[in-house]
Design a protein around this motif. Structure first.
Motif, short mmCIF file in Angstrom:
data_model
loop_
_atom_site.label_atom_id
_atom_site.label_comp_id
_atom_site.label_asym_id
_atom_site.label_seq_id
_atom_site.Cartn_x
_atom_site.Cartn_y
_atom_site.Cartn_z
N ASP A 198 68.25 -43.27 -44.40
CA ASP A 198 69.13 -43.17 -43.13
C ASP A 198 67.66 -43.09 -41.98
O ASP A 198 68.07 -43.62 -41.00
N SER A 199 66.49 -42.93 -42.32
CA SER A 199 65.53 -42.91 -41.24
C SER A 199 65.28 -44.46 -40.96
O SER A 199 65.07 -44.80 -39.85
N LEU A 200 64.98 -45.01 -42.02
CA LEU A 200 64.89 -46.41 -41.87
C LEU A 200 66.03 -47.35 -41.27
O LEU A 200 65.76 -48.21 -40.18
N MET A 201 67.07 -47.02 -41.53
CA MET A 201 68.31 -47.58 -40.71
C MET A 201 68.38 -47.26 -39.33
O MET A 201 68.65 -47.98 -38.36
N LEU B 81 71.44 -54.32 -39.77
CA LEU B 81 70.87 -54.29 -40.92
C LEU B 81 70.64 -55.96 -41.51
O LEU B 81 69.76 -56.19 -42.52
N SER B 82 71.02 -56.78 -40.74
CA SER B 82 70.76 -58.37 -41.32
C SER B 82 69.63 -59.11 -40.48
O SER B 82 69.25 -60.20 -40.72
N ASN B 83 68.52 -58.10 -39.68
CA ASN B 83 67.69 -58.63 -39.28
C ASN B 83 66.32 -59.09 -39.68
O ASN B 83 65.73 -59.82 -39.27
N ALA B 100 57.28 -48.34 -51.29
CA ALA B 100 57.29 -50.01 -51.82
C ALA B 100 58.33 -50.37 -52.79
O ALA B 100 59.26 -51.16 -52.79
N ASN B 101 58.30 -49.44 -53.76
CA ASN B 101 59.14 -49.57 -54.84
C ASN B 101 60.73 -49.13 -54.73
O ASN B 101 61.58 -49.85 -55.11
N HIS B 102 60.94 -48.01 -53.96
CA HIS B 102 62.09 -47.52 -54.18
C HIS B 102 63.23 -47.76 -52.71
O HIS B 102 64.22 -47.69 -52.90
N MET B 103 62.29 -48.18 -51.87
CA MET B 103 63.11 -48.36 -50.63
C MET B 103 63.65 -49.94 -50.64
O MET B 103 63.05 -50.72 -51.10
N SER B 104 64.97 -49.92 -50.35
CA SER B 104 65.59 -51.40 -50.27
C SER B 104 65.53 -51.88 -48.87
O SER B 104 66.53 -51.98 -47.83
N PHE B 105 64.11 -52.19 -48.43
CA PHE B 105 63.91 -52.71 -47.02
C PHE B 105 64.60 -53.89 -46.62
O PHE B 105 65.39 -53.79 -45.34
N GLN B 106 65.27 -54.70 -47.43
CA GLN B 106 66.13 -55.95 -47.19
C GLN B 106 67.26 -55.15 -46.65
O GLN B 106 67.99 -55.76 -45.82
N LYS B 107 67.88 -54.50 -47.69
CA LYS B 107 69.23 -53.75 -47.17
C LYS B 107 69.28 -52.95 -45.93
O LYS B 107 70.26 -52.94 -45.32
N GLY B 109 67.54 -53.85 -43.11
CA GLY B 109 66.98 -54.50 -42.03
C GLY B 109 65.61 -54.99 -41.84
O GLY B 109 65.22 -55.44 -40.91
N PHE B 110 64.86 -55.02 -42.96
CA PHE B 110 63.42 -55.17 -42.88
C PHE B 110 63.08 -56.08 -44.09
O PHE B 110 63.89 -56.44 -44.99
N LYS B 111 61.88 -56.51 -43.81
CA LYS B 111 61.41 -57.40 -45.00
C LYS B 111 60.04 -57.16 -44.87
O LYS B 111 59.02 -57.54 -44.27
#
Lengths: 212, 212
Positions: A198-201, B81-83, B100-107, B109-111
């Motif tokens: 949520d924080s990341l979003m 979120l698609s940015n 790094a392992n557990h967050m779905s950055f891509q989902k 909004g991040f890469k």
């Protein structure tokens, strides 16, 4: 100490911030601080700080400011940081390891007494001076050691079962890193959720919708 | 999309929660949901949800409810979120590894495009399919790859120097796990802080001061 009534959660959530800044100042040897200086450091108005502290009886003197160590200790007491609430942690993966190693549980009012995992690779290893136990030992351990708080660093689908087992053993306080909604399941539990997604979003929203 | 004015941060902070629940429902194949059902799942009143969504133009139809996939996608769009915002992470210790392992950055909004550490034990190893680089390469890498967001999983005293280097390289968005106050130093930066200590102290307060 008298019971405090109706202190809003927004006030409560500012207390740790006050405590952190005062603790730093105290460690730097600062004896006294004016309400203006304190407010600049903390990034809130002096009147906001005064209002917040008034919920707990008020501290400081007009025209004199605050005695740093005294205010720090009083806020520490309000937060209950000397309580050493007995705590168990579930999940010794990266997140659980980070939490166990880097959090100063003792300084924040807790005492970590047990760590559990289900993976044979983890069980028996030492983490934060504690031997990681098989999660199957949860019932035996909790009946004997009577923890009052549980930290969940396990995947969402494991928390469903774990929280029900732990609740039956009398644990009513949870620090929850999963997305499982413990508070909805057990309305009488005290749950602090850390929702990293949520924080990341929220950050993504703020980047995508810059303030004008 | 028109610029949104004056949406309060409390509304914004509820959007990820809406998104998470809707995303689950969508994945379960739920097509339509009444506002009452949705509100029970999310744990907010139907009128609160309606009010929040109205800030973004309003969705759903009186007496018909919401189309799950449509509402989910629309909230995803609002969140941006698609940015795929290009992101670098500093600190490959336990916390950085967990993130790094557990967050779905891509989902969200991040890469994730780069990971940096100063420890010779870490540099050259692979984390989340990325080779950990020496933090000394920060300038070269950032000039070439132009990240817009930085995640700080390093100790507080390292963030002072790092944030100033990164800020000079044009990065204005920070996901900050340290206690260093980036927002105070760079008022034009967008900073999401994750203060795990504050969360733990708040829990301590709530255990120590039970609601009546």
């Amino acid at each position: 100490m008298p019971k405090r009534r109706n202190v809003s959660m927004s006030v409560v959530r500012r207390l740790p911030r006050y405590y952190r800044f005062l603790y730093q100042l105290k460690n730097k040897g600062v004896v006294r601080i004016s309400s203006t200086e304190l407010s600049q450091k903390i990034g809130l108005t002096a009147s906001q700080i005064r209002q917040d502290l008034n919920c707990f009886g008020g501290f400081g003197q007009q025209g004199y400011g605050y005695i740093v160590s005294q205010l720090c200790d009083e806020i520490g007491n309000i937060l209950g940081l000397s309580n050493g609430y007995r705590t168990v942690l579930f999940g010794a993966g990266n997140l659980g390891t980070a939490i166990a190693n880097h959090m100063s549980f003792q300084k924040e009012g807790f005492k970590l007494i047990g760590i559990f995992d289900s993976s044979p690779d983890k069980i028996g290893k030492t983490l934060a001076d504690i031997t990681i136990q098989d999660v199957k030992n949860t019932e035996d351990f909790c009946k004997r050691e009577k923890p009052v708080m549980a930290v969940f660093c396990v995947p969402r689908n494991a928390v469903d079962d774990l929280s029900s087992r732990i609740y039956k053993l009398g644990v009513r306080n949870f620090w929850n890193f999963s997305h499982y909604d413990i508070a909805m399941e057990y309305p009488d539990a005290v749950v602090e959720n850390v929702h990293l997604n949520d924080s990341l979003m929220t950050l993504c929203y703020r980047i995508s919708n810059p303030a004008e």
